[in-house]
Structure formats: structure tokens, C-alpha cells
Write a protein that holds these residues in place. Structure first.
Motif, PDB file in Angstrom:
ATOM      1  N   SER A   1      33.748  14.716  47.167  1.00 20.38           N
ATOM      2  CA  SER A   1      32.342  14.982  46.866  1.00 20.38           C
ATOM      3  C   SER A   1      31.446  14.885  48.099  1.00 20.38           C
ATOM      4  O   SER A   1      30.484  15.660  48.225  1.00 20.38           O
ATOM      5  CB  SER A   1      31.815  14.000  45.819  1.00 20.38           C
ATOM      6  OG  SER A   1      32.620  13.969  44.693  1.00 20.38           O
TER       7      SER A   1
ATOM      8  N   GLU B   1      30.980   6.601  55.668  1.00 14.95           N
ATOM      9  CA  GLU B   1      32.297   6.367  55.062  1.00 14.95           C
ATOM     10  C   GLU B   1      32.809   5.010  55.520  1.00 14.95           C
ATOM     11  O   GLU B   1      32.922   4.758  56.714  1.00 14.95           O
ATOM     12  CB  GLU B   1      33.278   7.481  55.455  1.00 14.95           C
ATOM     13  CG  GLU B   1      34.730   7.221  55.065  1.00 14.95           C
ATOM     14  CD  GLU B   1      34.929   6.878  53.582  1.00 14.95           C
ATOM     15  OE1 GLU B   1      34.581   7.698  52.733  1.00 14.95           O
ATOM     16  OE2 GLU B   1      35.450   5.768  53.299  1.00 14.95           O
TER      17      GLU B   1
ATOM     18  N   THR C   1      40.157   9.155  47.238  1.00 18.91           N
ATOM     19  CA  THR C   1      41.336   9.024  46.365  1.00 18.91           C
ATOM     20  C   THR C   1      42.636   9.389  47.072  1.00 18.91           C
ATOM     21  O   THR C   1      43.642   8.687  46.954  1.00 18.91           O
ATOM     22  CB  THR C   1      41.165   9.976  45.159  1.00 18.91           C
ATOM     23  OG1 THR C   1      40.160   9.431  44.302  1.00 18.91           O
ATOM     24  CG2 THR C   1      42.445  10.150  44.379  1.00 18.91           C
TER      25      THR C   1
ATOM     26  N   ARG D   1      43.341   9.615  50.226  1.00 22.44           N
ATOM     27  CA  ARG D   1      43.666   8.748  51.365  1.00 22.44           C
ATOM     28  C   ARG D   1      44.286   7.448  50.849  1.00 22.44           C
ATOM     29  O   ARG D   1      45.220   6.918  51.428  1.00 22.44           O
ATOM     30  CB  ARG D   1      42.356   8.442  52.121  1.00 22.44           C
ATOM     31  CG  ARG D   1      42.474   7.427  53.239  1.00 22.44           C
ATOM     32  CD  ARG D   1      41.083   6.979  53.707  1.00 22.44           C
ATOM     33  NE  ARG D   1      40.444   6.097  52.748  1.00 22.44           N
ATOM     34  CZ  ARG D   1      39.200   6.253  52.265  1.00 22.44           C
ATOM     35  NH1 ARG D   1      38.450   7.275  52.653  1.00 22.44           N
ATOM     36  NH2 ARG D   1      38.723   5.400  51.385  1.00 22.44           N
TER      37      ARG D   1
ATOM     38  N   ASP E   1      47.248  16.492  38.780  1.00 18.82           N
ATOM     39  CA  ASP E   1      47.757  17.012  37.510  1.00 18.82           C
ATOM     40  C   ASP E   1      46.876  18.148  36.988  1.00 18.82           C
ATOM     41  O   ASP E   1      46.954  18.536  35.832  1.00 18.82           O
ATOM     42  CB  ASP E   1      48.017  15.910  36.478  1.00 18.82           C
ATOM     43  CG  ASP E   1      46.785  15.111  36.139  1.00 18.82           C
ATOM     44  OD1 ASP E   1      45.676  15.582  36.420  1.00 18.82           O
ATOM     45  OD2 ASP E   1      46.941  14.012  35.561  1.00 18.82           O
TER      46      ASP E   1
ATOM     47  N   TYR F   1      42.312  22.896  41.626  1.00 17.26           N
ATOM     48  CA  TYR F   1      41.838  21.701  42.322  1.00 17.26           C
ATOM     49  C   TYR F   1      41.644  22.041  43.806  1.00 17.26           C
ATOM     50  O   TYR F   1      42.333  21.533  44.696  1.00 17.26           O
ATOM     51  CB  TYR F   1      42.812  20.535  42.135  1.00 17.26           C
ATOM     52  CG  TYR F   1      42.190  19.218  42.554  1.00 17.26           C
ATOM     53  CD1 TYR F   1      41.251  18.588  41.756  1.00 17.26           C
ATOM     54  CD2 TYR F   1      42.519  18.631  43.768  1.00 17.26           C
ATOM     55  CE1 TYR F   1      40.644  17.402  42.152  1.00 17.26           C
ATOM     56  CE2 TYR F   1      41.932  17.444  44.175  1.00 17.26           C
ATOM     57  CZ  TYR F   1      40.995  16.840  43.362  1.00 17.26           C
ATOM     58  OH  TYR F   1      40.389  15.673  43.764  1.00 17.26           O
TER      59      TYR F   1
ATOM     60  N   VAL G   1      28.124   1.172  53.400  1.00 12.45           N
ATOM     61  CA  VAL G   1      26.727   1.018  52.988  1.00 12.45           C
ATOM     62  C   VAL G   1      26.662  -0.169  52.029  1.00 12.45           C
ATOM     63  O   VAL G   1      27.422  -0.233  51.051  1.00 12.45           O
ATOM     64  CB  VAL G   1      26.211   2.300  52.309  1.00 12.45           C
ATOM     65  CG1 VAL G   1      24.791   2.089  51.784  1.00 12.45           C
ATOM     66  CG2 VAL G   1      26.270   3.480  53.275  1.00 12.45           C
TER      67      VAL G   1
ATOM     68  N   LEU H   1      37.749  17.755  38.915  1.00 14.70           N
ATOM     69  CA  LEU H   1      36.487  17.095  39.262  1.00 14.70           C
ATOM     70  C   LEU H   1      35.808  17.799  40.430  1.00 14.70           C
ATOM     71  O   LEU H   1      34.637  17.560  40.707  1.00 14.70           O
ATOM     72  CB  LEU H   1      36.720  15.618  39.584  1.00 14.70           C
ATOM     73  CG  LEU H   1      37.018  14.726  38.377  1.00 14.70           C
ATOM     74  CD1 LEU H   1      37.001  13.256  38.776  1.00 14.70           C
ATOM     75  CD2 LEU H   1      36.024  14.942  37.243  1.00 14.70           C
TER      76      LEU H   1
HETATM   77  C1  FAD Z   1      45.832   8.735  41.372  1.00  9.46           C
HETATM   78  C2  FAD Z   1      44.704   9.680  41.080  1.00  9.46           C
HETATM   79  C3  FAD Z   1      44.985  10.980  40.694  1.00  9.46           C
HETATM   80  C4  FAD Z   1      43.947  11.856  40.421  1.00  9.46           C
HETATM   81  N1  FAD Z   1      44.236  13.131  40.019  1.00  9.46           N
HETATM   82  C5  FAD Z   1      43.231  13.992  39.777  1.00  9.46           C
HETATM   83  C6  FAD Z   1      43.486  15.328  39.362  1.00  9.46           C
HETATM   84  O1  FAD Z   1      44.621  15.718  39.177  1.00  9.46           O
HETATM   85  N2  FAD Z   1      42.432  16.147  39.153  1.00  9.46           N
HETATM   86  C7  FAD Z   1      41.151  15.719  39.314  1.00  9.46           C
HETATM   87  O2  FAD Z   1      40.214  16.503  39.129  1.00  9.46           O
HETATM   88  N3  FAD Z   1      40.884  14.469  39.712  1.00  9.46           N
HETATM   89  C8  FAD Z   1      41.880  13.602  39.928  1.00  9.46           C
HETATM   90  N4  FAD Z   1      41.584  12.325  40.312  1.00  9.46           N
HETATM   91  C9  FAD Z   1      40.176  11.923  40.451  1.00  9.46           C
HETATM   92  C10 FAD Z   1      39.739  11.953  41.921  1.00  9.46           C
HETATM   93  O3  FAD Z   1      39.222  10.697  42.187  1.00  9.46           O
HETATM   94  C11 FAD Z   1      38.728  13.064  42.126  1.00  9.46           C
HETATM   95  O4  FAD Z   1      39.296  14.320  41.858  1.00  9.46           O
HETATM   96  C12 FAD Z   1      38.148  13.133  43.549  1.00  9.46           C
HETATM   97  O5  FAD Z   1      39.094  12.906  44.546  1.00  9.46           O
HETATM   98  C13 FAD Z   1      36.976  12.198  43.676  1.00  9.46           C
HETATM   99  O6  FAD Z   1      36.356  12.444  44.892  1.00  9.46           O
HETATM  100  P1  FAD Z   1      35.034  11.662  45.269  1.00  9.46           P
HETATM  101  O7  FAD Z   1      34.678  12.086  46.643  1.00  9.46           O
HETATM  102  O8  FAD Z   1      34.027  11.860  44.221  1.00  9.46           O
HETATM  103  O9  FAD Z   1      35.444  10.125  45.210  1.00  9.46           O
HETATM  104  P2  FAD Z   1      36.547   9.341  46.061  1.00  9.46           P
HETATM  105  O10 FAD Z   1      37.695  10.208  46.369  1.00  9.46           O
HETATM  106  O11 FAD Z   1      36.799   8.083  45.335  1.00  9.46           O
HETATM  107  O12 FAD Z   1      35.816   9.037  47.433  1.00  9.46           O
HETATM  108  C14 FAD Z   1      34.771   8.129  47.539  1.00  9.46           C
HETATM  109  C15 FAD Z   1      34.610   7.769  49.003  1.00  9.46           C
HETATM  110  O13 FAD Z   1      33.448   6.976  49.154  1.00  9.46           O
HETATM  111  C16 FAD Z   1      33.726   5.931  50.047  1.00  9.46           C
HETATM  112  N5  FAD Z   1      32.792   4.849  49.730  1.00  9.46           N
HETATM  113  C17 FAD Z   1      32.630   4.236  48.536  1.00  9.46           C
HETATM  114  N6  FAD Z   1      31.655   3.311  48.610  1.00  9.46           N
HETATM  115  C18 FAD Z   1      31.183   3.353  49.879  1.00  9.46           C
HETATM  116  C19 FAD Z   1      30.170   2.640  50.567  1.00  9.46           C
HETATM  117  N7  FAD Z   1      29.453   1.687  49.974  1.00  9.46           N
HETATM  118  N8  FAD Z   1      29.938   2.938  51.860  1.00  9.46           N
HETATM  119  C20 FAD Z   1      30.660   3.895  52.491  1.00  9.46           C
HETATM  120  N9  FAD Z   1      31.642   4.598  51.890  1.00  9.46           N
HETATM  121  C21 FAD Z   1      31.895   4.334  50.594  1.00  9.46           C
HETATM  122  C22 FAD Z   1      35.177   5.589  49.777  1.00  9.46           C
HETATM  123  O14 FAD Z   1      35.785   4.899  50.833  1.00  9.46           O
HETATM  124  C23 FAD Z   1      35.772   6.976  49.537  1.00  9.46           C
HETATM  125  O15 FAD Z   1      36.245   7.550  50.719  1.00  9.46           O
HETATM  126  C24 FAD Z   1      42.606  11.427  40.567  1.00  9.46           C
HETATM  127  C25 FAD Z   1      42.334  10.113  40.932  1.00  9.46           C
HETATM  128  C26 FAD Z   1      43.373   9.247  41.185  1.00  9.46           C
HETATM  129  C27 FAD Z   1      43.036   7.829  41.592  1.00  9.46           C
END
Ligand code: FAD
Length: 487
Positions: free
Chosen positions: A20, A40, A48, A50, A60, A66, A109, A398
Motif C-alpha cells: 500500500s 518504513e 507482509t 518481507r 492464494d 495480485y 513512526v 487487497l
Molecule cells: C501470510 C500472508 C499471506 C497473505 N496472502 C494474501 C493473498 O493471497 N492475497 C491478498 O490479497 N492478501 C494477502 N495477504 C494480506 C497482505 O498483508 C496484503 O495483501 C498486503 O501485502 C498488505 O500490504 P500493506 O502495505 O497494506 O501492509 P503490510 O504489507 O503489512 O506493510 C505494512 C508496512 O508498514 C510498516 N510499518 C508499520 N507500522 C509502521 C510504523 N509505525 N512506522 C514505519 N513503518 C511502519 C511495516 O514495517 C510494513 O512494511 C497475506 C498476508 C499474510 C500475512
């Protein structure tokens, strides 16, 4: 994008460099906003992908879905690609799109405070920033949930959560216990069973397993995709339509789509588990897709291997040599993996967020997190979340959700650029939407009678309870009467 002469210069902070956050950086630039930093806390992007490096990790949702809609990838190796490939995809996109240099790595943060139309941000290292807009891309499945097992510290073997896999621990020939039966546990069991001497799967709740073929794309197919990128875009679009049909069915527990899924899962169980005793252990007592649907083409094969055991007796305690179950039996182990999921009520937390007039997010979310359309909270102007509370979190991409949400957020931001200083949803609109959402959520498949991470403290599903088509329509343009604008 051209700016009108009256347009304000806006500074942004994006928190998180997962899927995101990378998306936010790319789209902010495209929209003509170049004054931003992505914060970050880790030293690498990917969120996720990483953090989850356990054996067998894969998406999945089909890889061609995706993927960012604007970054089709002709090189996915399989229909559901492994985690490392997904991580490499995000790193490649971030590099190509010039995002890397905009990320401040290794700085968490810790505090956000709103005053005089701006947010002051503080990090763990003491760095401060002042910004007009905060985009919180902090993830939903990010904070590991650890079970409260008595005696964990006594264990002499290796013990870790699935999202903190210890790759220095030897699996070959080891006796491995896995606690949990969610998607991660199922993927781990399928991937390691042939390497270990003994595998004990500690199951509290049986899961429906949706059969999932995972064919590889041949080199010829990938070459064709490279030559004709429009084929990849078409695949993405076709899959989005297919998944919309699936997710539209989720919101009605008695829909034909849910019946078809249950039939497929039931046939999978009946046809592929030979031993009637094991079959009954693995038979869930709730509707398919009530818990997040688990997909696998190897789980049933894995648990039928002679070295595997599905343990349904509850865990009494962990001891030096293994896990003792309530029947008094000691399951001797060298490794214990906690595939016990994530705390799904955290979102921006533990960041301390202080909104207008000193209002604390921790207080507002004391009972449970909520937000208008999962994006924004009354009293916290110019703060927008991606994949925030109660959004669409079923078995679909997502990435698509975040893209739609960001498109919506950018429309609100354009009002800030045009001169408005503060924008946040009204209390009234937020309360009404939450009432409607709560009522609708009870009729979804997630509210059909099972225990799952979708449920809040009241047992109400924490999800978008209407069709995905309605979500898409809602995200197409903000209903401005629900938004308070100031200045
Ligand atoms: C095992 C697993 C399998 C999954 N499979 C799927 C799938 O098949 N399809 C699907 O759609 N989704 C899946 N997901 C959901 C997945 O989390 C999302 O698809 C997507 O990767 C989320 O991205 P994001 O950037 O929103 O959040 P995240 O990937 O969680 O990234 C958040 C980032 O913010 C950083 N961060 C958090 N708080 C702070 C702070 N205070 N200061 C600085 N940095 C911070 C973290 O270090 C991280 O790098 C899966 C999740 C898991 C755990």
C-alpha cells in the motif's frame, strides 16, 4: 498533472513501505504531488512479503490478479506464485518507479499530532516532520498474535511464529509441531512434511480446504505475455470479474456461490481423505468460507503421510521436550511453529495518534477500531488509511482494494490542494454507516456461526458486508455531504 495557480503545495507522509505504501508513492507522484516521504520501520520494503518467509508461503489469490493494475507482470512463474517472487515484484516496481529514494528506512513512526491544520510526525530516532496529509499504509496482518501457552519458555527446542521464521533451524529429520490451521499452517505443513521425521499439527478447529491447482506458466507462455502485455492486462481484468462474483456471494451466507464452494470443499474431503477417523477429525462443523477459506492442493496428502499426525486434543502446556496435550500425552518436538495469525485490531497502533483538540486515537478505538469507509476517522483530519478497519478482507486481492481506496483518497486530497485545510468524515455519517455495516455483517458468510479472526469482540464480522461491486461504486467518488471541510 497541471495545477491551478491557486493550488496549495501539500506535504505528505506515507507510513509503511509495503504494497500500500509503494502504491501511495507511485500514485502521489502521478497526481503531481512530489513532496512526500515514505517512512518504513524495517530496512527493506515489502511488509507482509518481507516478513513471511516460511516454507510454502504463496499468494492464494492468482498472481495475475495480485499485481498492481498498472504493473502487469508477464513473468509470474505459477498461477499462485511463492512469497519470494511477490517480494521481488514489489522491489522491482519500487525501483522502476523511483520509489526507493523516497523511503526513509529503519525509522518507526511513533507519534502523530494534529494542530493548526497540519500533522507533526515523530519517529523512534527522534526525527520530526510536519505534513499536511498522512497516508497510513501500516498493514492489517502485521502484528503476530502469540498464543498464551503455559510453559513456552521451558521449551528446549526452537519456537517461533510463522511470520518470524528462523531459517537457521534445521527441519530435515526434525520433529516439528505446528500450532494452528489457518492458511499459513496449511502451507507450512504441505511444504515440510516430506522433510521432517515427525509432524504434529495441533488443530483447534478443522478447516474447509478448497482444492487449488497451481500450474506453472511455461517459458513459451511467459514469452507470449512479454510480447503481448495486453494479454496480461486481460487476465487481470478477467480474474477481477471472477473474484467479484465470488466476493459478491460472500455477503449472503445462503448464496449459490457459497453452496458451490462448500460442495467443492466437501468433495475434496470425502474423496481425498481415506481414513474415516481422520476424515471426521478434519470435517468442519460450520459453513465453508465462514473462516478465511484455505486453499491447498497438498494439505490432505500431507496429513495422511505416516510421519504426520493431526492432534485435536487441546494443548495443556509446553514442556522442555515438547507439547503436552490435555489427555496427558507428551508430543516430543525439536521445533514448535506458532502459525497463530495476527492481531487484526491494530492498524496504525502502536503509533500514538493525537487528533483535533487533543483527542487520542487509543481512546476512540478503546473498544474496537472503526473508520468511515475504512479510510478516515472523525476528529482526525487529513489522515487516511489504506486497508483500514472493516474493509473488504475476504479471499480477494487487497491490491485492488488499496488501489480503489487510494483513488478515493486522492479525490479528497484534491480538495485540500484547492484550498480547504482540513477534511474528515462527520461523526453522524460515520456512526450511521457503522450501524448499517454492523447490521449487514450479521448476514454475511463470516457471521454464519464460527470462531474466526474476522469477528470483533461482539462477534460481528469486521468486514465490508456488501458486495464488492458496491464497494467499487462507493470508492468511485466521495459523497461530500459525509465529509466536513474546514478552512
Ligand atoms: C501470510 C500472508 C499471506 C497473505 N496472502 C494474501 C493473498 O493471497 N492475497 C491478498 O490479497 N492478501 C494477502 N495477504 C494480506 C497482505 O498483508 C496484503 O495483501 C498486503 O501485502 C498488505 O500490504 P500493506 O502495505 O497494506 O501492509 P503490510 O504489507 O503489512 O506493510 C505494512 C508496512 O508498514 C510498516 N510499518 C508499520 N507500522 C509502521 C510504523 N509505525 N512506522 C514505519 N513503518 C511502519 C511495516 O514495517 C510494513 O512494511 C497475506 C498476508 C499474510 C500475512
Amino acid at each position: 498533472m497541471e495545477r491551478s495557480p491557486a493550488a496549495r503545495n501539500l506535504r505528505f507522509a506515507v507510513i509503511g513501505a509495503g504494497m500500500s505504501g509503494i502504491l501511495s508513492a507511485i500514485k502521489l507522484r502521478e497526481a503531481g504531488y512530489d513532496d512526500f516521504t515514505v517512512y518504513e520501520k524495517a530496512d527493506r520494503l515489502g511488509g507482509t512479503w518481507r516478513e513471511n518467509t516460511y516454507p510454502g508461503i504463496s499468494c492464494d489469490v492468482p498472481s495475475h490478479l495480485y499485481s498492481y493494475s498498472f504493473e502487469p507482470n508477464p513473468d509470474w512463474s505459477q498461477r499462485f506464485s511463492p512469497g519470494a517472487e511477490i517480494q521481488a515484484y514489489f522491489e522491482g516496481v519500487a525501483r522502476r518507479r523511483g520509489v526507493m529514494s523516497r523511503i526513509r528506512f529503519g525509522d518507526e513512526v511513533t507519534r502523530l499530532e494534529f494542530a493548526n491544520g497540519r500533522w507533526t510526525l515523530e519517529t523512534k530516532s527522534g526525527h520530526r516532520d510536519e505534513v499536511d496529509v498522512v497516508i497510513a499504509a501500516t498493514g492489517v496482518l502485521h502484528h503476530p498474535k502469540l498464543p498464551d501457552l503455559a510453559g513456552q519458555d521451558d521449551f528446549e527446542g526452537a519456537l517461533f511464529h510463522s511470520a518470524r521464521w528462523d531459517h537457521s533451524v534445521k527441519l530435515d529429520g526434525a520433529r516439528v509441531g505446528v500450532v494452528g490451521t489457518g492458511s499459513s499452517a496449511v502451507q507450512i505443513v504441505g511444504a515440510i512434511v516430506d522433510r521432517v521425521a515427525k509432524l504434529s499439527l495441533f488443530q483447534r478447529t478443522a478447516q474447509w480446504i478448497m482444492p487449488q491447482e497451481n500450474p506453472r506458466y511455461s517459458e513459451a507462455e511467459r514469452a507470449e505475455f512479454r510480447k503481448h502485455p495486453e494479454l496480461v492486462t486481460k487476465l487481470h481484468e478477467d480474474m477481477a470479474v471472477l473474484f467479484s462474483a465470488f466476493s459478491n456471494g460472500l455477503v449472503d451466507a445462503n448464496s449459490p456461490q457459497m453452496k458451490a464452494i462448500e460442495d467443492a470443499c466437501l468433495a475434496n474431503l470425502e474423496q481425498n481423505v481415506r481414513d474415516p477417523v481422520l476424515r471426521e477429525k478434519l470435517r468442519p462443523s460450520y459453513k465453508a468460507a465462514c473462516k478465511r477459506l484455505v486453499m491447498s492442493d497438498c494439505f490432505y496428502r500431507a496429513v495422511q503421510q505416516p510421519q504426520a499426525e493431526v492432534v485435536t486434543e487441546g494443548i495443556e502446556r509446553v514442556e522442555a521436550k515438547g507439547v503436552r496435550t490435555r489427555d496427558g500425552r507428551l508430543h516430543e518436538l525439536d521445533v514448535l511453529v506458532l502459525a497463530t495469525g495476527f492481531r487484526v485490531d491494530r492498524f496504525l497502533r502502536p503509533i500514538r495518534v493525537v487528533g483535533r483538540d487533543g483527542i487520542e486515537l487509543e481512546q476512540v478505538w478503546e473498544k474496537r477500531p472503526s473508520a468511515y469507509l475504512s479510510i478516515s476517522i472523525p476528529g482526525f483530519p487529513n489522515l487516511f488509511m489504506l486497508n483500514g478497519p472493516n474493509g473488504p478482507v475476504g479471499n480477494f486481492s487487497l491490491i485492488e482494494v488499496a488501489e480503489l481506496q487510494l483513488g478515493y483518497v486522492l479525490q479528497l486530497v484534491s480538495r485540500l490542494r484547492a484550498g480547504c485545510r482540513e477534511i474528515c468524515p462527520s461523526e453522524e455519517a460515520t456512526v450511521q454507516l457503522e450501524l448499517d455495516r454492523t447490521e449487514a455483517a450479521k448476514h454475511t458468510i463470516w457471521g454464519s456461526g464460527c470462531r474466526s479472526w474476522y469477528l470483533d469482540d461482539r462477534g460481528v464480522p469486521m468486514s465490508w458486508p456488501w458486495t464488492f461491486d458496491r464497494f467499487r461504486a462507493e470508492m468511485s467518488a466521495p459523497k461530500l455531504e459525509a465529509w466536513e471541510q474546514k478552512g
